[in-house]
Scaffold this active site. Structure first.
Site, PDB file in Angstrom:
ATOM      1  N   ARG A   1      39.599 -75.026 -41.991  1.00  0.00           N
ATOM      2  CA  ARG A   1      38.197 -75.293 -42.317  1.00  0.00           C
ATOM      3  C   ARG A   1      37.882 -75.109 -43.799  1.00  0.00           C
ATOM      4  O   ARG A   1      36.943 -75.706 -44.311  1.00  0.00           O
ATOM      5  CB  ARG A   1      37.277 -74.470 -41.428  1.00  0.00           C
ATOM      6  CG  ARG A   1      37.287 -74.967 -39.989  1.00  0.00           C
ATOM      7  CD  ARG A   1      36.419 -74.087 -39.087  1.00  0.00           C
ATOM      8  NE  ARG A   1      36.469 -74.540 -37.718  1.00  0.00           N
ATOM      9  CZ  ARG A   1      37.371 -74.140 -36.827  1.00  0.00           C
ATOM     10  NH1 ARG A   1      38.302 -73.274 -37.183  1.00  0.00           N
ATOM     11  NH2 ARG A   1      37.338 -74.589 -35.602  1.00  0.00           N
TER      12      ARG A   1
ATOM     13  N   GLU B   1      45.444 -60.147 -35.056  1.00  0.00           N
ATOM     14  CA  GLU B   1      45.047 -59.160 -34.061  1.00  0.00           C
ATOM     15  C   GLU B   1      46.196 -58.844 -33.113  1.00  0.00           C
ATOM     16  O   GLU B   1      46.437 -57.700 -32.759  1.00  0.00           O
ATOM     17  CB  GLU B   1      43.839 -59.694 -33.284  1.00  0.00           C
ATOM     18  CG  GLU B   1      43.184 -58.651 -32.416  1.00  0.00           C
ATOM     19  CD  GLU B   1      41.925 -59.175 -31.764  1.00  0.00           C
ATOM     20  OE1 GLU B   1      41.450 -58.509 -30.831  1.00  0.00           O
ATOM     21  OE2 GLU B   1      41.422 -60.238 -32.177  1.00  0.00           O
TER      22      GLU B   1
END
Length: 182
Positions: free
Chosen positions: A71, A108
């Protein structure tokens, strides 16, 4: 910078059009998606104006704009074009041809790799790194590492949205400018 009240109105309008998707990509996550803004030409023009207003305040002026896969590729060229400086992509491993510098960073649940073409940043070049979102700071921190590996100087990181509760800016070794904070 343009009129601060006008700029705030534009930021609010952009924020109001960022779609939210609960439980995506996994339960408990609220995904904020900038793609909805790109479905409206008026909002894209506002977004461009807002990004440029923030980027032009960075001193000393930047000489290169880096966009992070994927993005950041939508946002960084607006700024680079306006500033008349190069746009440089930072991509996921294996997506760039030629000699690349690479860095691993923590996710994560696991690890990822990012790359930049070795010839894309000049020694001492002042760089702005751009992405849509700052969450945990892994990809922004990795992009900073890559720019520094090539001898560039990261003047700032500019993100459209920041998830403040995740404290991702603590993992970014430079000034972070976020336009919308959640």
């Amino acid at each position: 910078m343009s009129n601060p009240l006008d700029l705030e109105k534009k930021i609010r309008k952009i924020r109001d059009h960022v779609n939210e998707y609960p439980d995506f990509p996994k339960p408990g996550v609220l995904f904020r998606d900038v793609f909805s803004v790109f479905q409206n030409a008026e909002l894209v023009a506002m977004l461009r104006e807002v990004l440029i207003a923030f980027a032009t305040q960075i001193q000393p002026p930047v000489e290169c704009v880096v966009g992070i896969d994927a993005r950041g590729f939508l946002l960084a060229p607006f700024i680079a074009l306006e500033l008349e400086v190069p746009f440089v992509p930072v991509r996921k491993k294996g997506k760039l041809p030629g000699k690349v510098a690479s860095v691993s960073y923590a996710l994560e649940y696991g690890e990822a790799n990012m790359e930049i073409q070795e010839s894309s940043i000049k020694e001492g070049q002042r760089v702005l790194i751009v992405d849509d979102l700052l969450a945990t700071g892994g990809s922004l921190g990795a992009a900073c590492t890559l720019v520094k590996k090539l001898g560039g100087v990261v003047e700032a990181c500019l993100v459209l949205m920041e998830l403040s509760e995740l404290k991702g800016r603590l993992n970014v070794p430079t000034n972070v400018i976020s336009i919308i904070k959640y």
